[in-house]
Design an enzyme around this catalytic site. Structure first.
Site, short mmCIF file in Angstrom:
data_model
loop_
_atom_site.label_atom_id
_atom_site.label_comp_id
_atom_site.label_asym_id
_atom_site.label_seq_id
_atom_site.Cartn_x
_atom_site.Cartn_y
_atom_site.Cartn_z
N CYS A 1 -2.47 -13.94 -3.51
CA CYS A 1 -2.29 -14.37 -2.18
C CYS A 1 -2.61 -16.16 -2.16
O CYS A 1 -2.73 -16.66 -1.14
CB CYS A 1 -3.13 -13.88 -1.06
SG CYS A 1 -4.94 -14.06 -1.59
N ASP B 1 -16.19 -3.81 -4.59
CA ASP B 1 -16.02 -4.98 -3.80
C ASP B 1 -17.59 -5.72 -3.96
O ASP B 1 -18.41 -4.82 -4.18
CB ASP B 1 -15.74 -4.98 -2.30
CG ASP B 1 -15.33 -6.12 -1.65
OD1 ASP B 1 -13.95 -6.52 -1.59
OD2 ASP B 1 -15.96 -7.17 -1.35
N SER B 2 -17.67 -6.96 -4.03
CA SER B 2 -18.86 -7.45 -3.77
C SER B 2 -19.78 -7.44 -2.74
O SER B 2 -21.08 -7.95 -2.64
CB SER B 2 -18.90 -9.09 -4.34
OG SER B 2 -17.97 -9.81 -3.61
N PHE C 1 -11.45 -5.31 -5.45
CA PHE C 1 -11.49 -6.37 -4.20
C PHE C 1 -10.90 -5.35 -3.15
O PHE C 1 -10.02 -5.80 -2.47
CB PHE C 1 -10.55 -7.39 -4.51
CG PHE C 1 -10.87 -8.28 -5.72
CD1 PHE C 1 -12.04 -9.17 -5.55
CD2 PHE C 1 -9.94 -8.37 -6.85
CE1 PHE C 1 -12.06 -10.20 -6.84
CE2 PHE C 1 -10.40 -9.03 -7.95
CZ PHE C 1 -11.51 -9.67 -7.99
N ASP D 1 -6.30 -6.81 -6.29
CA ASP D 1 -5.88 -7.53 -4.98
C ASP D 1 -6.82 -8.52 -4.38
O ASP D 1 -7.74 -8.60 -3.70
CB ASP D 1 -5.58 -6.63 -3.71
CG ASP D 1 -5.05 -7.39 -2.65
OD1 ASP D 1 -4.41 -8.76 -2.67
OD2 ASP D 1 -5.37 -7.13 -1.53
N ARG E 1 0.71 -1.15 0.04
CA ARG E 1 0.08 0.04 -0.04
C ARG E 1 0.89 1.20 -0.03
O ARG E 1 0.73 2.19 -0.80
CB ARG E 1 -0.96 0.04 1.20
CG ARG E 1 -1.98 -1.23 1.06
CD ARG E 1 -3.15 -1.14 2.39
NE ARG E 1 -3.73 -2.14 2.30
CZ ARG E 1 -3.79 -3.04 3.34
NH1 ARG E 1 -2.95 -2.77 4.24
NH2 ARG E 1 -4.49 -4.22 3.27
#
Ligand code: SAH
Length: 352
Positions: free
Chosen positions: A295, A207-208, A186, A255, A171
């Site tokens: 990730c 984002d969902s 995300f 991400d 970040r």
């Protein structure tokens, strides 16, 4: 417990999980070691010492124990300001809960310890999945500082232990180069968006999860940021539609959650990563920057970089590799223990 081979030769000292596929987790090469409070304290103190310089007035949260990376397999400890959030992820560490809590209480400035023992791996160890205080009380939300940005962590209910601490240095990296119209895909609680908003003219956080973005909006207010727009959407749909509209961005952060949960899903995961990355590359304005991460433990560094190369080819753009990133120092990766490494990222620039 002491472990010996069939000829009674000493193999070392291990934590024992009688019902797990992973019965033994070695912690010493010697036998005859008592895993008492003093032993746990020494390992935890070494882990804390390894993080010297990370925490200061500008940064008040980091991982203190990263399991095997700190020689403490299946133990995770995250520090959020004055509170600790712990995950005891095997029967072996669960059996030492009392000693571990004793050792953690001794860390300077700690006021409460919470166990986030709701992770699914606990079931595979024959352990209950519960969230419970281990010592003192831990607030529902904790205000955390990260390189000067403020955000609220949700230790009792948030994903993982309440926030994603592993992207802290990434970040900062993107905050240093962000400009123009920015996109945080995300976004979860908006952590990247908050950093981007300092130098970008505007940020769209996607984002969902509506509750995750409500928290992102709260975090934006906390930082006095008015240039972040939250969009509840599936990122796959969002990027496809943005491409269709001919949208362009100067800065993009991608991400996603882990697409590959096991070895069998690697090929499908790589297709998903490639699809998203190539669309993000097409969305970049000339000279625009994309920070992209994975990730998924099962997608190793070479596969990740190979996927990016394929995405650049199919995007039809000349992409310049500006930086390859990995885990921050508070998530130590041991070269001979690949399981300790999972996060990799890259900063790429659209060269045309
Ligand atoms: N970038 C965040 C962490 C992202 S975690 C940070 O730095 O803290 C992954 C996020 O992806 C979660 O918030 C989850 O709600 C969201 N998510 C998962 N699948 C999604 C999808 N298909 N579209 C949009 N968001 C999704």
């Amino acid at each position: 417990m002491d472990v010996r081979d069939p000829q009674a030769r000493a193999l070392g000292t291990a934590l024992w999980s009688p019902r797990s596929e992973i019965a033994l987790r070695f912690v010493e090469r010697r036998t005859g070691v008592a895993l008492d409070t003093a032993w746990w304290r020494a390992r935890i103190d070494a882990a804390v010492a390894r993080r010297a310089g990370i925490l200061d007035a500008e940064t008040t949260a980091c991982r203190l124990v990263h399991g095997e990376g700190d020689g403490l397999p299946s133990l995770v400890v995250d520090r959020f300001d004055r509170w600790l959030v712990v995950q005891l992820l095997s029967a072996g560490v669960e059996a030492h809960r009392v000693e571990i809590v004793e050792a953690l209480r001794a860390i300077e400035g700690i006021e409460g310890i919470l166990a986030r023992n709701d992770a699914s791996v606990r079931a595979r160890e024959g352990l209950a999945r519960v969230v419970e205080p281990l010592w003192g009380t831990v607030p529902e939300t904790i205000e955390v500082h990260e390189h000067g940005v403020r955000y609220l962590a949700a230790p009792h209910t948030g994903q993982k232990t309440g926030a994603f601490l592993d992207q802290r240095e990434a970040r900062r990296l993107v905050a240093g180069v962000a400009r123009g119209r920015a996109l945080d895909l995300f976004s979860y609680h908006g952590s990247f968006a908050l950093h981007l908003a300092a130098t970008a003219s505007s940020v769209i956080a996607v984002d969902s999860s509506a509750p995750a973005l409500e928290r992102a909006a709260e975090n934006a207010r906390l930082n006095g940021r008015t240039n972040i727009t939250m969009v509840v959407a599936d990122v796959f749909d969002f990027v496809r539609e943005a491409e269709g509209r001919g949208d362009r961005f100067e800065t993009i952060v991608l991400d996603p959650p882990a697409f590959a949960k096991n070895r069998a899903s690697i090929a499908g995961a790589l297709r998903g990563y490639k699809d998203l990355n190539l669309r993000c590359m097409r969305l970049l304005a000339p000279g625009g920057l994309l920070y992209t991460a994975s990730c998924s433990y099962h997608v190793r560094k070479p596969e990740f970089l190979g996927m990016l190369e394929e995405a650049a080819k199919d995007a039809g753009r000349r992409m310049i590799l500006r930086a390859i990133t990995g885990q921050p120092a508070d998530h130590p990766e041991v070269l001979t223990i690949p399981e300790t490494g999972y996060l990799k990222g890259a900063l790429v620039e659209a060269g045309d």
